[in-house]
Write an enzyme that holds these catalytic residues in place. Sequence first.
Site, PDB file in Angstrom:
ATOM      1  N   ASN A 197       2.396   4.142   7.813  1.00  0.00           N
ATOM      2  CA  ASN A 197       1.825   3.016   7.086  1.00  0.00           C
ATOM      3  C   ASN A 197       2.484   1.684   7.437  1.00  0.00           C
ATOM      4  OD1 ASN A 197       0.736   1.601   4.439  1.00  0.00           O
ATOM      5  ND2 ASN A 197       2.966   1.501   4.327  1.00  0.00           N
ATOM      6  N   ILE A 214       0.824  -1.200   0.000  1.00  0.00           N
ATOM      7  CA  ILE A 214       0.000   0.000   0.000  1.00  0.00           C
ATOM      8  C   ILE A 214       0.862   1.255   0.000  1.00  0.00           C
ATOM      9  CG2 ILE A 214      -1.745   1.288   1.284  1.00  0.00           C
ATOM     10  CD1 ILE A 214      -2.628  -1.437   2.433  1.00  0.00           C
ATOM     11  N   LYS A 236      15.864  -2.278  -1.519  1.00  0.00           N
ATOM     12  CA  LYS A 236      14.457  -2.423  -1.888  1.00  0.00           C
ATOM     13  C   LYS A 236      13.802  -1.068  -2.113  1.00  0.00           C
ATOM     14  CE  LYS A 236      13.727  -6.859   0.414  1.00  0.00           C
ATOM     15  NZ  LYS A 236      12.990  -7.595   1.480  1.00  0.00           N
ATOM     16  N   LYS A 238      -2.905  -2.878  16.877  1.00  0.00           N
ATOM     17  CA  LYS A 238      -3.797  -2.049  16.053  1.00  0.00           C
ATOM     18  C   LYS A 238      -4.694  -1.175  16.927  1.00  0.00           C
ATOM     19  CE  LYS A 238      -1.767  -2.404  13.275  1.00  0.00           C
ATOM     20  NZ  LYS A 238      -1.206  -1.533  12.228  1.00  0.00           N
ATOM     21  N   TYR A 272      -1.197  -8.782  17.669  1.00  0.00           N
ATOM     22  CA  TYR A 272      -1.454  -7.939  16.506  1.00  0.00           C
ATOM     23  C   TYR A 272      -2.688  -7.061  16.752  1.00  0.00           C
ATOM     24  CZ  TYR A 272      -2.591  -6.365  11.825  1.00  0.00           C
ATOM     25  OH  TYR A 272      -2.902  -5.569  10.746  1.00  0.00           O
TER      26      TYR A 272
END
Length: 350
Positions: free
Chosen positions: A118, A42, A66, A213, A209
């Site tokens: 992000n 994304i 990368k 969040k 996880y």
Amino acid sequence: MFHTLGAFWNQSFFLPQPTLTEKNLPDQTGKVFIITGANTGIGYHVAAILYSLNAKVYVGARSESKATEAIASIKKLHPSSKGALEYLHLNLSDLTTIKGTAEEFMRRESKLHWLDNNAGVMIPPAGSKGAQGMDLQFQTNILGPFLLTKLLLPVLKRTAESEPTGTVRVSWAGSLAVDLGSPKGGMAWKSASDGVSTLDDSHGIRTNYGISKAANYFLGNEFAKRFGERDGVMHNVSTLFQDTRNRLMTLMNKQSYNPGNLKSDLQRHTSGLVRRLIDLMLYPAVFGAYTELYAGLSQELTMKGDQGLFIAPWGRRASVRKDLEDEVVKEDGQAAKLFEWCDRVTKEYA
């Protein structure tokens, strides 16, 4: 329960079309952005869209090779852009490196219009740790973005002083896991050896996880409360991934748990048969970029009404579970406790 089921449905099926895309975004000449994790997925699409509109975009990534490949790819896609793409070394899993990253950016730039947090890690191998020995998801998804954001507050504030109200922003990476994967109240705590509370990572990688969040939702709101009005910076939380396919993946492959209705590098560990079936349920990763672009650039959002806003795909105001909203409102709630914990843990690296 009803809110959770509603959020699952509303953020997974029959989604309205994105309202802000590369087709209707205005020119971004003169704007400076940091997109963390912009070398893939994304973040790559966000960086590509902004660059195509002549912005200067810093590609925050751990791997220079990368990032360089991603930059070359984006430039090839948009050869007529008058913008710029710059590599910014960023290793969110090692707190000792983040101050250097922030200082390097501020040596090179005097403005920052949008910090897009992000980057993140999702369901790594059990026992994965960051450089400081803490749970990898807690370090990468919570402590790293917290420290980076705090260190960049001065340049964000300076930028806001000369820009239209509400246009300088910080976005935090949410997920449906905020609703579906976090425990009641969002956080889980334990007493450390010195008797001080610390986040409890013993509940397994999936719950960890979800906690990470929910933490991003809390931090977006806490930064907004503590610094938003003072600095003139808007903080919000965007749902980057959707978890519709979690249940199917869990049933078909107990070792693979990879939230998201977006085609991205996150599926790299999924078995062939499962991946082919799940691909039928996925949107292109660029749709996730549209959610983030709404968070960072939508003119619909205002400082007065949208600080700490939770944003659903593909750019809509949304809410989270009531127990989490309640913790944001409380002066001594879980959101405030989390902020103080992050501040304490990262203090020596600031």
